[in-house]
Structure formats: C-alpha cells, structure tokens
Motif scaffolding. Sequence first.
Motif, PDB file in Angstrom:
ATOM      1  N   GLY A 107       0.821  -1.202   0.000  1.00 11.72           N
ATOM      2  CA  GLY A 107       0.000   0.000   0.000  1.00 11.72           C
ATOM      3  C   GLY A 107       0.858   1.256   0.000  1.00 11.72           C
ATOM      4  O   GLY A 107       2.028   1.207   0.385  1.00 11.72           O
ATOM      5  N   GLU A 108       0.269   2.359  -0.401  1.00 13.20           N
ATOM      6  CA  GLU A 108       1.067   3.592  -0.455  1.00 13.20           C
ATOM      7  C   GLU A 108       1.634   3.998   0.907  1.00 13.20           C
ATOM      8  O   GLU A 108       2.804   4.381   1.007  1.00 13.20           O
ATOM      9  N   PRO A 109       0.823   3.903   1.997  1.00 13.84           N
ATOM     10  CA  PRO A 109       1.392   4.295   3.294  1.00 13.84           C
ATOM     11  C   PRO A 109       2.410   3.299   3.837  1.00 13.84           C
ATOM     12  O   PRO A 109       2.949   3.520   4.924  1.00 13.84           O
ATOM     13  N   GLY A 110       2.649   2.193   3.137  1.00 12.35           N
ATOM     14  CA  GLY A 110       3.659   1.241   3.593  1.00 12.35           C
ATOM     15  C   GLY A 110       3.083  -0.014   4.218  1.00 12.35           C
ATOM     16  O   GLY A 110       3.821  -0.881   4.671  1.00 12.35           O
ATOM     17  N   ASP A 111       1.746  -0.119   4.257  1.00 11.13           N
ATOM     18  CA  ASP A 111       1.161  -1.371   4.730  1.00 11.13           C
ATOM     19  C   ASP A 111       1.258  -2.400   3.604  1.00 11.13           C
ATOM     20  O   ASP A 111       1.428  -2.045   2.443  1.00 11.13           O
ATOM     21  N   LYS A 199      -0.661   9.799  -3.877  1.00  9.84           N
ATOM     22  CA  LYS A 199       0.229  10.946  -3.675  1.00  9.84           C
ATOM     23  C   LYS A 199      -0.020  11.611  -2.328  1.00  9.84           C
ATOM     24  O   LYS A 199      -0.230  12.825  -2.239  1.00  9.84           O
ATOM     25  N   ASP A 200      -0.031  10.802  -1.287  1.00 11.63           N
ATOM     26  CA  ASP A 200      -0.144  11.260   0.104  1.00 11.63           C
ATOM     27  C   ASP A 200      -1.487  11.903   0.434  1.00 11.63           C
ATOM     28  O   ASP A 200      -1.642  12.533   1.475  1.00 11.63           O
ATOM     29  N   LYS A 201      -2.444  11.765  -0.454  1.00 11.77           N
ATOM     30  CA  LYS A 201      -3.784  12.271  -0.148  1.00 11.77           C
ATOM     31  C   LYS A 201      -4.754  11.100  -0.270  1.00 11.77           C
ATOM     32  O   LYS A 201      -4.400  10.026  -0.756  1.00 11.77           O
ATOM     33  N   THR A 202      -6.002  11.343   0.171  1.00  6.00           N
ATOM     34  CA  THR A 202      -6.988  10.301  -0.065  1.00  6.00           C
ATOM     35  C   THR A 202      -7.917  10.754  -1.190  1.00  6.00           C
ATOM     36  O   THR A 202      -8.274  11.925  -1.295  1.00  6.00           O
ATOM     37  N   ILE A 203      -8.275   9.782  -2.029  1.00 14.76           N
ATOM     38  CA  ILE A 203      -9.172  10.048  -3.154  1.00 14.76           C
ATOM     39  C   ILE A 203     -10.565   9.582  -2.734  1.00 14.76           C
ATOM     40  O   ILE A 203     -10.742   8.416  -2.374  1.00 14.76           O
ATOM     41  N   LEU A 225     -21.310  -2.002  -3.170  1.00 11.96           N
ATOM     42  CA  LEU A 225     -20.513  -2.740  -2.191  1.00 11.96           C
ATOM     43  C   LEU A 225     -19.244  -1.938  -1.936  1.00 11.96           C
ATOM     44  O   LEU A 225     -18.531  -1.579  -2.877  1.00 11.96           O
ATOM     45  N   VAL A 226     -18.961  -1.666  -0.648  1.00 14.03           N
ATOM     46  CA  VAL A 226     -17.892  -0.719  -0.324  1.00 14.03           C
ATOM     47  C   VAL A 226     -16.780  -1.401   0.483  1.00 14.03           C
ATOM     48  O   VAL A 226     -17.021  -1.957   1.549  1.00 14.03           O
ATOM     49  N   VAL A 227     -15.578  -1.352  -0.053  1.00 20.00           N
ATOM     50  CA  VAL A 227     -14.409  -1.891   0.635  1.00 20.00           C
ATOM     51  C   VAL A 227     -13.831  -0.790   1.516  1.00 20.00           C
ATOM     52  O   VAL A 227     -13.737   0.360   1.094  1.00 20.00           O
ATOM     53  N   GLN A 228     -13.470  -1.151   2.751  1.00 19.39           N
ATOM     54  CA  GLN A 228     -12.888  -0.144   3.623  1.00 19.39           C
ATOM     55  C   GLN A 228     -11.385  -0.078   3.392  1.00 19.39           C
ATOM     56  O   GLN A 228     -10.683  -1.068   3.528  1.00 19.39           O
ATOM     57  N   ARG A 229     -10.907   1.103   3.008  1.00 23.60           N
ATOM     58  CA  ARG A 229      -9.479   1.249   2.756  1.00 23.60           C
ATOM     59  C   ARG A 229      -8.881   2.403   3.565  1.00 23.60           C
ATOM     60  O   ARG A 229      -7.974   2.219   4.343  1.00 23.60           O
ATOM     61  N   THR A 230      -9.429   3.612   3.377  1.00 24.93           N
ATOM     62  CA  THR A 230      -8.830   4.787   4.015  1.00 24.93           C
ATOM     63  C   THR A 230      -9.457   5.103   5.368  1.00 24.93           C
ATOM     64  O   THR A 230      -8.914   5.884   6.128  1.00 24.93           O
ATOM     65  N   SER A 344       7.298  13.277  -2.203  1.00 22.99           N
ATOM     66  CA  SER A 344       7.673  12.807  -0.865  1.00 22.99           C
ATOM     67  C   SER A 344       8.397  11.469  -0.924  1.00 22.99           C
ATOM     68  O   SER A 344       9.004  11.051   0.055  1.00 22.99           O
ATOM     69  N   ASN A 345       8.307  10.767  -2.061  1.00 19.73           N
ATOM     70  CA  ASN A 345       8.943   9.453  -2.163  1.00 19.73           C
ATOM     71  C   ASN A 345       9.296   9.098  -3.611  1.00 19.73           C
ATOM     72  O   ASN A 345       8.720   8.183  -4.197  1.00 19.73           O
ATOM     73  N   PRO A 346      10.264   9.811  -4.173  1.00 20.31           N
ATOM     74  CA  PRO A 346      10.604   9.578  -5.582  1.00 20.31           C
ATOM     75  C   PRO A 346      11.225   8.207  -5.817  1.00 20.31           C
ATOM     76  O   PRO A 346      11.220   7.702  -6.944  1.00 20.31           O
ATOM     77  N   GLY A 347      11.731   7.567  -4.774  1.00 19.73           N
ATOM     78  CA  GLY A 347      12.386   6.269  -4.955  1.00 19.73           C
ATOM     79  C   GLY A 347      11.497   5.089  -4.616  1.00 19.73           C
ATOM     80  O   GLY A 347      11.960   3.947  -4.534  1.00 19.73           O
ATOM     81  N   CYS A 348      10.178   5.343  -4.456  1.00 20.82           N
ATOM     82  CA  CYS A 348       9.321   4.271  -3.925  1.00 20.82           C
ATOM     83  C   CYS A 348       9.319   3.028  -4.813  1.00 20.82           C
ATOM     84  O   CYS A 348       9.285   1.910  -4.314  1.00 20.82           O
ATOM     85  N   PHE A 349       9.380   3.200  -6.139  1.00 20.85           N
ATOM     86  CA  PHE A 349       9.375   2.020  -7.015  1.00 20.85           C
ATOM     87  C   PHE A 349      10.591   1.126  -6.733  1.00 20.85           C
ATOM     88  O   PHE A 349      10.487  -0.088  -6.667  1.00 20.85           O
ATOM     89  N   TRP A 350      11.741   1.784  -6.559  1.00 19.11           N
ATOM     90  CA  TRP A 350      12.973   0.995  -6.387  1.00 19.11           C
ATOM     91  C   TRP A 350      13.024   0.387  -4.998  1.00 19.11           C
ATOM     92  O   TRP A 350      13.610  -0.684  -4.822  1.00 19.11           O
TER      93      TRP A 350
END
Length: 655
Positions: A107-111, A199-203, A225-230, A344-350
């Motif tokens: 996940g984006e926040p690191g989970d 990008k560090d925000k919630t959609i 049907l709603v999945v809980q994510r944020t 905030s995290n340009p290297g996240c892919f690597w």
Amino acid sequence: MSQPTIESVLQEKRLFHPPEAFSQSAHIKSMADYQALYDKAAADPQAFWAELAEQELHWFKKWDQVLDWQPPFAKWFVGGKLNISYNCLDRHLTTWRRNKAALIWEGEPGDSRTLTYAQLHREVCQMANVIKSLGVKKGDRVGLYMPMVPEAAIAMLACARIGAPHTVVFGGFSAEALKDRLNDATAKLVITADGGFRKDKTIPLKAAVDAAIANNSVPSVENVLVVQRTQQTVHMEPGRDHWWHERQVEASADCPAEEMDAEDMLFILYTSGTTGKPKGVVHTTGGYNLYTHMTLKWAFDIKDTDVYWCTADVGWITGHSYIVYGPLSNGATSLMYEGVPRPSNPGCFWDVVEKYGVNIFYTAPTAIRAFIKMGDDIPKARDLSSLRLLGTVGEPINPEAWMWYHSVIGGGKCPIVDTWWQTETGGFMLTPLPGATPTKPGSATKPFPGILADVVDLEGNPVGTNEGGYLVIQHPWPSMMRTVYGDDDRFRRTYWEHIPPKDGQYVYFAGDGARKDEDGYFWVMGRVDDVINVSGHRLGTMEVESALVSHPAVAEAAVVGRKDEIKGEDIFAFVTLEGTYNPSDELKNELKQHVVAEIGAIARPGEIRFADALPKTRSGKIIRRFLRNLASGEDLVGDASTMEDQSVLDKLREG
Ligand code: 6R9
C-alpha cells in the motif's frame, strides 16, 4: 483520418542480443525457435491455438470448433466451456502452488499483504457469494471503481467466477465519466472503496460513486458494495450500500466456478475513440484467457520463481491482462502496488523492487522519462540486482529512455521487452521474446507467434521497407475484441472499414502508424487518428472538446496534442468564447477544472488558448493540422488554400 502520410525520422541502428545465460533458461531460446513457432502458427493458426488451449488451460468441456470467423465477428473455441477464475485459482490449489504467493500487495502508506493462491481463492469465493446475494446473476454487469488494493483483483475474479461481466472504471476518472460508463453498461452493482491513497492524499471514491448515481441518474444500479481502505467518513445509503468487511464475515468460502461458454462476455473496458463517446471494448472468456496466458509466459518468460511486477492500474487493460488474468492463469506471483512516485517518495518504485526482490518489472515510457529527470542517484542507491527482465508499454519509447532503462535500471543485463498492443487486442501483439529476439531501442520488434501483422497504405497494399503506413493485423487472434458494447456498427466502422477488405480478406486497423525495417522489425510511430496519448493514456480529442463545450462560456473548442518531455503528449485546447464572456486567466483555470470534473485529472489541458475563430475548411471542418503546428510553436505546414478565412491563422499565431 487526420494524417494521411507518415514520415519516420528514427534511424536507430543499435542491436542488443539476449544474454546467453538468459536464453539458455528461457521458454523460447533462440530466433530459430521463434521462427519455427511463427511459421507453424502462420501455416495453420487454428491448429496452433487449439494445441496451446488444450495444453495450457483447464476446460470443463472441449470446444467443437476452433474459430468461427464471419468478418468482422470472430468466435474462438466455439462450444468450449471454462472459467477464467478457475484457471487463475482452483487449478493451482491441487498443486504445490496452493501455498505460493499469488498476490503481493504494497500500500502507499507502507502497509502490505500477501495472499497465497489458497487465500486468494477463499476471498474470491466469499466476494462471489456476496455479489450473488446482492441480486447479481450470470450475465449482469458489475461496475468496479477501485483503488489499487487486493480487493480490486478479488472483485474482478469474483465477477468472472459467477459469469457477471465486470467493467472497471479507472479510479482517476470523475463522477461524470463514471456515470456515463455505468449507464452504457447498465451495471446492476457497483463495487468501490471508501477511498484510496494517492500521492499522500486520499481520493474520495465512494463520494464520487454517490455523485454518479445520485437522483437515479444510473437507474440500473441497485446496490453498492464498499471496501474499507482509508477509513474516511462516507455516507452509506441504507438498503443500497453495503460494507464488504461486514458481508465477508457472513459469506461462505464455497462458490463453485460457473461453467462459462468460451464466448461468454468476460468484461467491458471503456477506451477513448475519435468521437466524444467512449467505446465499450468487449472481451470474452476463452480466447482472452489463452492469449494473455501465452503472451505473459513467452514474452515475459515467466517462471515459478519470479516475483513479477506490473506498475499499471487495474483500471486499464494492462492491469486486467498483466496484473490479474495473465499472471494468475500462469500460477505466477503478481505484485500490486498502490503508490506512484511522488515528491515525498521519488524512490518508492525501487524500494519495492528491493524489498520484494522483483525479477520482472513492467512499466511505461512516461514513468521512465520521469525517473530520468529525478536523477540516477535515486535508483543507484537501491539494490536492483534481482531484476532479470524489463518491460515497457503504452507509447513508443524513445531510444534515450530505452538506453537509460537498460543501463541504469537493468544494469545492462536485462532484456527489454517493448510490447505494442491495445485495449482492443487484449494482449501483446508486437513484442520481443526475450531469450530469442535481438532488440533495437525504440522498436517493439516482431509479431507474437500467431499474429500476422503488416504495414499498409489506405488501399491495403503493403508499403516498402522503411516506408510509413498503417499498422494492421491480418488474421483473427484469440483475444481480439469481439465488438463495441451495444454497437456492432461502430466496431465495424472503427476497425474494419478504413482499409477495404481485399478478396474478402478483412484486416484489423489499429489506428497506429508504423514502418517495418530491413530486418522486418516494426517501429510504431503513434496514433494516426484523433486520439492523443497523454502519459500512456488514450484520450479522444473529441471527448475533451465535448467537455469544454459543455461549459457555458465556450462556443467552440478544438483540442490537439503537443509534444511533452515527460507525458509524451500534452493537451492543447483552442477555445472560442460565447459573446458575453471575456478571456482571462481565471476563466482558463475554470475551464481546466471543468474538464477535470467532466472526465478526470488525466484530461486536464496543459494549455488553453482563446481565439476569435478556429481555422476551418470551406465545408466547416476544423483544420487540426494547423492547430498542431501552432501548439508546438512550429511553422504552419501544408496548404492553407482550402481555408475559409485566411486571417484566422494570423490572429491565432499572435495568441
Ligand atoms: C496496452 C495499451 C493503445 C495505444 C496504441 C499505441 C500506444 C501502446 C505501445 C504503443 C508504441 C508501444 N502503444 N504500447 N505505442 N509502442 N509499445 O497501452 O493499451 O491504452 O488501449 O493504448 O497505445 O498508440 O494504439 P491502450
């Protein structure tokens, strides 16, 4: 067609041979092997595909006929029965793969989460039972509007399991765009999430669904049907909206896969065309399953030991074919990542490559160009030594980006697999086979075995070596789109009538320009119709124009593509205003925002220029050629004598 002639300027001569060690262990080891497969398939395509279908997939019942071709309508494996969710899940459960990682998710926040084949199967069955309990039956369409979480893949597979075609709408599309697609597909159920991280925000995805279906504007939708994510606060409409996590605990994990006809619809995926209305591209079960399976296996040389990562979103065809169906059908480990590189995290892919030891990495040229700009230090600070193959898709890759990808990311040792294909083709059409095909930077090389491709003129005659022309496919292939949902006529007009059939032989017109070099390598040069490619995403100029014109200030709009260093192309809009409105920067911003609200952020015009009038022919057609020249700051190319009012151009030039 806006550009009848295509000039090619690329003259790339470098050649990269597959590393010997790679070839030795590859599924397809040499050009001789490739050629043998290609020739075998060309001589008898039906026998070729039938043999693979028998060998590679599980069928509840074998087909009676391999191909029923009534141009332009194809049916593959007629009478055959199978289920793609069975092929992606159940058949692996009786093997050692039962406890192998099917999906690795970050996940984006690191989970993060890893689902084995057994776990994924269990959740898919539960979701399938919940979907059924919400009144969805075989044949009913289900809309998905999801962030990049495992539940997106789970929902797709659950729909496939019960035979309810899904239509995934990219989470970056606006409520308005979602509404149009749900209506076109007459979706009965929508599966979404409270929101997604980007990008560090919630959609706010659920809020967008609420807006899309408010006031009964999509009458077919009965439940959400709603999945809980944020965990953000959302409105839950009693009787209509249901939490997945509440339903899941009550749901049985037993849900046998429906026996589907090979030609039953698997999904609809909307893509931009040359009119304002997106096309619902229809794919069916058997041919799509086989073709995505084979292409991933041979072109990405997928092995049981690989961690494979495709960075696309499941809202695009690349996510459908090469995050979900192709990899899981092969029993591979598919990595799914919610994040995108951000300040905030340009290297996240690597970081993800390093964390999971990714072996096969598949991304788009626009991302590669953005990485180049961020600097080599970022990837060089990570251990990327696990990588053994790199893929690219979405637009032509410029040789400089190819070389950077090869040396900085691949350490000079990874074959680069440049895959040319489309939503319509379902899977790779032109692609190297990495253990066999020597690659040239910028070329998608040669057709996949079983694909008969060529470059022709508008009469259908092959053009000469290195001459530009139109890319066509000459024989039906298993994963070709079957029609435009609800509009057979549009299907015929768009893909089968630009080039007239010769001796009853129909050819598929891809809408791309290309040339073939002296070695038979294809060089795809981009769209030849009014479709622009922004960061690898297709947008119809008409769609953006319609969005602009729907604003009260706009009288007329013409949209063209302009070259952009990172995005490939950017949107440049020329706009004339209604009498009572005056040009201003505020209005420009308002119009950009309006397009975002109508279509989504990917369609935000890079530049808007106000004009008194647009250049038109005497018959009233906008001359886009001139607008393209103006947008890119070039001199006007071509004859202006057909223009109605010559002074229009002078004014436009002044801006
Ligand atoms: C898979 C996908 C299809 C259009 C296609 C072409 C462009 C895709 C390409 C490429 C050159 C490649 N395109 N891959 N051009 N080289 N390797 O992107 O599907 O979104 O439907 O776009 O993208 O112009 O016609 P889709």
